[in-house]
Enzyme design. Structure first.
Site, PDB file in Angstrom:
ATOM      1  N   TYR A 162      56.396   8.898   2.152  1.00 50.79           N
ATOM      2  CA  TYR A 162      56.156   7.494   2.511  1.00 50.79           C
ATOM      3  C   TYR A 162      54.681   7.267   2.817  1.00 50.79           C
ATOM      4  O   TYR A 162      54.063   6.310   2.320  1.00 50.79           O
ATOM      5  CB  TYR A 162      57.021   7.133   3.714  1.00 50.79           C
ATOM      6  CG  TYR A 162      56.826   5.733   4.228  1.00 50.79           C
ATOM      7  CD1 TYR A 162      57.429   4.651   3.597  1.00 50.79           C
ATOM      8  CD2 TYR A 162      56.062   5.487   5.374  1.00 50.79           C
ATOM      9  CE1 TYR A 162      57.271   3.358   4.091  1.00 50.79           C
ATOM     10  CE2 TYR A 162      55.893   4.212   5.861  1.00 50.79           C
ATOM     11  CZ  TYR A 162      56.500   3.141   5.224  1.00 50.79           C
ATOM     12  OH  TYR A 162      56.329   1.871   5.711  1.00 50.79           O
ATOM     13  N   LYS A 166      51.930   4.878   0.792  1.00 47.42           N
ATOM     14  CA  LYS A 166      51.227   3.756   1.398  1.00 47.42           C
ATOM     15  C   LYS A 166      49.706   3.917   1.276  1.00 47.42           C
ATOM     16  O   LYS A 166      48.978   2.930   1.147  1.00 47.42           O
ATOM     17  CB  LYS A 166      51.636   3.591   2.861  1.00 47.42           C
ATOM     18  CG  LYS A 166      53.071   3.124   3.046  1.00 47.42           C
ATOM     19  CD  LYS A 166      53.339   1.794   2.361  1.00 47.42           C
ATOM     20  CE  LYS A 166      54.748   1.278   2.631  1.00 47.42           C
ATOM     21  NZ  LYS A 166      55.002  -0.036   2.004  1.00 47.42           N
TER      22      LYS A 166
END
Length: 238
Positions: A162, A166
């Site tokens: 994750y 990002k």
């Protein structure tokens, strides 16, 4: 002042749903997308009370054909108008506890497909409508990033796939800003928010975070383009 037009991806719950709720409160028009609108119970309830200002659009950010259909629907409803604000919010997280040595590469690819490639496909598909905007100062594209995407602020080995996705989304934001100087492009870190993804131990209530984000987004100028911000409008470190 005429109502502004917003498009929000991933609006069935959490931050995306709260965006839709608060934007409708201020009298603007919202296109709220969801992969399975029939299962988006809270979004459907919001539409019932929105008096025609909320349009629910089926959209899977990973499927080009789904995006094409959504663009056509939105374009037909706008009848020559444009999108003033696009909130690219759809995203997934597999595990808060995931360390680099634990990465399942197939899961990592799925996360990148949604969090990064999905944002690219949405940008490409809706770009003509964004460029039709009559917003003074130019239309605004917001990529919902995360503090986890900050390389300089990384403090642990958690949420690896994750976090890396990002960080990539942040780079995409900068590239979009360079490509389209007529569009204000911002990477927004909402803070650690109490949603299904953020968990109950998170710091900020979702309404507080979104209210701050909206204040910053509505006030955005070309000087903000290509920047990485937090919910209160201040700049974050890459």
């Amino acid at each position: 002042m005429p109502a502004s037009t917003w498009l929000i991806t991933g609006a069935s719950r959490g931050i995306g749903l709260e965006y839709a709720r608060q934007i409708i409160e201020k009298g603007d028009v919202v296109f709220a997308t969801a992969r399975t609108p029939e299962k988006a119970v809270e979004l459907q309830k919001l539409k019932e009370s929105a008096q025609g200002s909320l349009h629910i659009v089926q959209l899977d950010v990973c499927i080009p054909e789904s995006i094409s259909s959504a663009v056509k629907l939105v374009e037909d409803i706008l009848q020559g108008g444009g999108i003033d604000y696009l909130i690219s919010n759809a995203g997934i997280l597999n595990s808060h506890d995931e360390k680099p040595s634990m990465i399942d590469t197939l899961e990592m690819l799925d996360i990148f497909k949604t969090n990064v490639v999905g944002s690219v496909l949405v940008y490409q598909g809706f770009l003509p409508l964004i460029e039709r905007s009559n917003r003074p100062g130019g239309p605004v594209l917001v990529n919902i990033s995360s503090g986890s995407g900050s390389i300089t602020r990384a403090k642990n080995a958690d949420s690896t796939s994750y976090s890396v996705s990002k960080a990539a989304l942040n780079m995409l934001t900068v590239k979009q800003a360079f490509e389209k100087p007529n569009i204000i492009v911002i990477a927004m870190a909402p803070g650690w928010v109490k949603t299904e993804m953020g968990g109950a131990s998170a710091v900020f209530d979702v309404d507080f975070s979104v209210r701050g984000q909206l204040k910053s987004i509505v006030a955005a100028t070309r000087a903000d383009s290509g920047k990485y911000k937090v919910h209160n409008g201040s700049e974050y470190t890459w």
